[in-house]
Design a protein around this motif. Structure first.
Motif, PDB file in Angstrom:
ATOM      1  N   LEU A   1       0.811  -1.220   0.000  1.00  0.00           N
ATOM      2  CA  LEU A   1       0.000   0.000   0.000  1.00  0.00           C
ATOM      3  C   LEU A   1       0.848   1.275   0.000  1.00  0.00           C
ATOM      4  O   LEU A   1       0.305   2.377   0.091  1.00  0.00           O
ATOM      5  CB  LEU A   1      -0.924   0.011   1.226  1.00  0.00           C
ATOM      6  CG  LEU A   1      -2.020  -1.063   1.243  1.00  0.00           C
ATOM      7  CD1 LEU A   1      -2.743  -1.052   2.594  1.00  0.00           C
ATOM      8  CD2 LEU A   1      -3.017  -0.852   0.117  1.00  0.00           C
TER       9      LEU A   1
ATOM     10  N   MET B   1      -8.025  -4.125  -2.695  1.00  0.00           N
ATOM     11  CA  MET B   1      -7.036  -4.333  -3.748  1.00  0.00           C
ATOM     12  C   MET B   1      -6.875  -5.812  -4.082  1.00  0.00           C
ATOM     13  O   MET B   1      -6.775  -6.193  -5.254  1.00  0.00           O
ATOM     14  CB  MET B   1      -5.710  -3.695  -3.355  1.00  0.00           C
ATOM     15  CG  MET B   1      -5.736  -2.183  -3.444  1.00  0.00           C
ATOM     16  SD  MET B   1      -4.180  -1.371  -3.017  1.00  0.00           S
ATOM     17  CE  MET B   1      -3.035  -2.112  -4.171  1.00  0.00           C
TER      18      MET B   1
ATOM     19  N   GLU C   1      -6.685   0.825   6.494  1.00  0.00           N
ATOM     20  CA  GLU C   1      -5.631  -0.005   5.910  1.00  0.00           C
ATOM     21  C   GLU C   1      -6.162  -1.397   5.558  1.00  0.00           C
ATOM     22  O   GLU C   1      -5.892  -1.932   4.475  1.00  0.00           O
ATOM     23  CB  GLU C   1      -4.456  -0.112   6.882  1.00  0.00           C
ATOM     24  CG  GLU C   1      -3.302  -0.945   6.343  1.00  0.00           C
ATOM     25  CD  GLU C   1      -2.083  -0.952   7.245  1.00  0.00           C
ATOM     26  OE1 GLU C   1      -1.067  -1.584   6.865  1.00  0.00           O
ATOM     27  OE2 GLU C   1      -2.132  -0.327   8.331  1.00  0.00           O
TER      28      GLU C   1
ATOM     29  N   LEU D   1       1.110   4.380   3.530  1.00  0.00           N
ATOM     30  CA  LEU D   1      -0.254   4.230   3.047  1.00  0.00           C
ATOM     31  C   LEU D   1      -0.582   5.412   2.130  1.00  0.00           C
ATOM     32  O   LEU D   1       0.001   6.496   2.280  1.00  0.00           O
ATOM     33  CB  LEU D   1      -1.248   4.202   4.212  1.00  0.00           C
ATOM     34  CG  LEU D   1      -1.049   3.127   5.280  1.00  0.00           C
ATOM     35  CD1 LEU D   1      -2.014   3.352   6.449  1.00  0.00           C
ATOM     36  CD2 LEU D   1      -1.229   1.738   4.702  1.00  0.00           C
TER      37      LEU D   1
ATOM     38  N   GLY E   1     -11.693   2.369   3.217  1.00  0.00           N
ATOM     39  CA  GLY E   1     -10.527   2.117   2.389  1.00  0.00           C
ATOM     40  C   GLY E   1     -10.899   1.900   0.935  1.00  0.00           C
ATOM     41  O   GLY E   1     -10.128   2.228   0.028  1.00  0.00           O
TER      42      GLY E   1
ATOM     43  N   ARG F   1      -0.254  -3.641  -6.014  1.00  0.00           N
ATOM     44  CA  ARG F   1       0.476  -2.385  -5.795  1.00  0.00           C
ATOM     45  C   ARG F   1      -0.388  -1.204  -6.206  1.00  0.00           C
ATOM     46  O   ARG F   1      -1.184  -1.307  -7.140  1.00  0.00           O
ATOM     47  CB  ARG F   1       1.781  -2.364  -6.595  1.00  0.00           C
ATOM     48  CG  ARG F   1       2.796  -3.417  -6.203  1.00  0.00           C
ATOM     49  CD  ARG F   1       4.013  -3.348  -7.103  1.00  0.00           C
ATOM     50  NE  ARG F   1       3.621  -3.553  -8.509  1.00  0.00           N
ATOM     51  CZ  ARG F   1       4.470  -3.477  -9.534  1.00  0.00           C
ATOM     52  NH1 ARG F   1       5.742  -3.174  -9.326  1.00  0.00           N
ATOM     53  NH2 ARG F   1       4.046  -3.685 -10.777  1.00  0.00           N
ATOM     54  N   ILE F   2      -0.199  -0.077  -5.531  1.00  0.00           N
ATOM     55  CA  ILE F   2      -0.949   1.142  -5.863  1.00  0.00           C
ATOM     56  C   ILE F   2      -0.738   1.523  -7.326  1.00  0.00           C
ATOM     57  O   ILE F   2      -1.674   1.921  -8.021  1.00  0.00           O
ATOM     58  CB  ILE F   2      -0.516   2.309  -4.943  1.00  0.00           C
ATOM     59  CG1 ILE F   2      -0.833   1.997  -3.472  1.00  0.00           C
ATOM     60  CG2 ILE F   2      -1.177   3.618  -5.370  1.00  0.00           C
ATOM     61  CD1 ILE F   2      -2.283   1.865  -3.145  1.00  0.00           C
TER      62      ILE F   2
ATOM     63  N   VAL G   1      -9.218   3.522  -2.486  1.00  0.00           N
ATOM     64  CA  VAL G   1      -8.780   2.747  -3.654  1.00  0.00           C
ATOM     65  C   VAL G   1      -9.460   3.257  -4.920  1.00  0.00           C
ATOM     66  O   VAL G   1      -8.819   3.399  -5.971  1.00  0.00           O
ATOM     67  CB  VAL G   1      -9.068   1.246  -3.441  1.00  0.00           C
ATOM     68  CG1 VAL G   1      -8.832   0.454  -4.730  1.00  0.00           C
ATOM     69  CG2 VAL G   1      -8.191   0.688  -2.318  1.00  0.00           C
TER      70      VAL G   1
ATOM     71  N   MET H   1      -8.397  -1.152   2.512  1.00  0.00           N
ATOM     72  CA  MET H   1      -7.635  -0.966   1.273  1.00  0.00           C
ATOM     73  C   MET H   1      -6.993  -2.261   0.807  1.00  0.00           C
ATOM     74  O   MET H   1      -7.065  -2.611  -0.375  1.00  0.00           O
ATOM     75  CB  MET H   1      -6.567   0.116   1.469  1.00  0.00           C
ATOM     76  CG  MET H   1      -7.094   1.529   1.507  1.00  0.00           C
ATOM     77  SD  MET H   1      -5.761   2.768   1.578  1.00  0.00           S
ATOM     78  CE  MET H   1      -5.335   2.730   3.309  1.00  0.00           C
ATOM     79  N   ALA H   2      -6.366  -2.973   1.730  1.00  0.00           N
ATOM     80  CA  ALA H   2      -5.681  -4.218   1.375  1.00  0.00           C
ATOM     81  C   ALA H   2      -6.680  -5.248   0.838  1.00  0.00           C
ATOM     82  O   ALA H   2      -6.427  -5.922  -0.170  1.00  0.00           O
ATOM     83  CB  ALA H   2      -4.939  -4.765   2.588  1.00  0.00           C
TER      84      ALA H   2
END
Length: 406
Positions: A88, A385, A378, A99, A338, A392-393, A342, A381-382
């Motif tokens: 992240l 994704m 967090e 982050l 999150g 990866r971002i 994203v 977001m994880a």
């Protein structure tokens, strides 16, 4: 099948009841979303400071639309990708952030909970993300730097008619190690924040019979309020009055793009302009030498029915790329999960900021509550994704999000 009467040995494994836990940490662990933290915050915080955080201008239409914008999307996931390790981290304004989100500038923060800016800056330091101190903060630039000496501290500036006082703050921010100056440009006059008007929010806060009664059944907040240093705006200690009166009397309604030239010459670090709400202004600010812009309508607290930053994002991102600009595009307003972050990154944001989301955590449990808010985001977001098939971002793209309307 033949029925039978259940034996105790069959029932025993199903009858293991959890022991009730009422501690702050237990309460925060039960919060799985930012909305959960908001619910705790509302129960533990008097009406005036809660409404100062939770409210917006006039009908609060802008804030509602900003949050709805993140819901009116459809993710486009990819399958059979290796997502065993999610990274992240991302670079923003020349440095790595663990982050893709930082803490936005918020005023009156120790009124919401006594740890205020200290909790926010220390939680950001621990999480490896930037923290932005507001001109209207209730802790000084120097005290925040001392509280989070290894954190990445930014400073938000309102340009006043009195340029000497602005210059004094700029010099203090540089001396304290802030690497980024964020100038807010959407406060020519104060928005009509009607909850604050009805609650009589003043600087310093006034204890009326109503506020005393409202705080009386929230003993923790009351105890903290009485046993910590008096609340003032640390950078505006000579001022008394309402928030709107302060904005209208001290902040400069004659501010123009030419003032960015003065700032660019005066400030040697990263210069970010917050409050961009049109593609044209984004282009122009980039031409004036800004290192970053924040697409923001001030959390819906200024102009009601203002443009929604998330809707504006794809066009601004495309316009800046078309002119080969290296300006960082940062987005705030409306982020409550999150997945929202994203989605913003996929549609062209380089970074995001949270204000209310972290303040709900602060009101729910001080520093531990801010930590919990960051942990929730967090984890969101994880998970998002991984389900999108992205590790990866930098692999996020507009192909991962479809706007349903807006």
């Amino acid at each position: 099948m033949k029925r039978r009467f259940p034996k105790y040995s069959d029932l025993a494994p199903l009858m293991q009841f959890k022991k009730p836990a009422f501690s702050r940490d237990a309460r925060l662990r039960r919060a799985n979303t930012i909305w959960d933290l908001r619910g705790i915050a509302k129960r533990r915080t008097p009406k005036a400071p809660f409404d100062y955080t939770d409210g917006a201008a006039e009908t609060e239409t802008t804030l509602r639309r900003a949050r709805e914008a993140f819901l009116d999307i459809e993710f486009q996931p990819g399958i059979l990708r290796n997502v065993s390790a999610i990274d992240l981290s991302t670079e923003v304004l020349g440095r790595l952030s663990r982050l893709p989100v930082g803490i936005a500038p918020t005023g009156f923060t120790r009124m919401m909970q006594s740890e205020g800016e200290y909790a926010g800056s220390q939680a950001a330091e621990a999480a490896g993300i930037p923290y932005t101190l507001s001109t209207m903060g209730t802790a000084s630039i120097e005290d925040v730097a001392a509280a989070a000496p290894h954190g990445r501290n930014w400073f938000q500036l309102y340009l006043w008619t009195d340029r000497d006082r602005s210059l004094e703050l700029i010099e203090r921010a540089a001396k304290a190690g802030n690497d980024t100056l964020m100038v807010t440009v959407d406060t020519a006059v104060a928005g009509a924040r009607l909850r604050d008007v009805r609650n009589g929010m003043t600087i310093p806060p006034a204890l009326t019979l109503r506020t005393v009664f409202d705080a009386s059944y929230r003993p923790t907040w009351w105890f903290n309020f009485l046993t910590h240093e008096p609340l003032t705006f640390a950078s505006l200690s000579r001022y008394t009055g309402t928030v709107a009166e302060l904005i209208n009397s001290m902040f400069d309604p004659s501010l123009t793009f030419d003032d960015l030239d003065w700032l660019r010459e005066t400030w040697k670090g990263n210069l970010v302009v917050k409050g961009i709400q049109t593609v044209e202004d984004a282009r122009k600010v980039a031409d004036y030498g800004a290192d970053g812009i924040v697409l923001s309508n001030h959390g819906g607290r200024q102009l009601d029915r203002a443009p929604i930053p998330f809707h504006l994002l794809p066009n601004v991102s495309a316009a800046l790329k078309a002119q080969n600009s290296k300006v960082s595009v940062i987005l705030d307003t409306g982020i409550m999960s999150g997945a929202d972050i994203v989605a913003a990154l996929a549609l062209g944001a380089d970074f995001t900021l949270i204000g209310r989301a972290y303040l709900y955590g602060l009101m729910a449990g001080g520093r531990a509550g801010v930590d919990r808010a960051i942990q929730i985001l967090e984890k969101d977001m994880a998970r998002t994704m991984a389900l999108l098939g992205v590790s990866r971002i930098s692999d996020l793209s507009p192909d991962h999000v479809r706007l349903l309307k807006g």
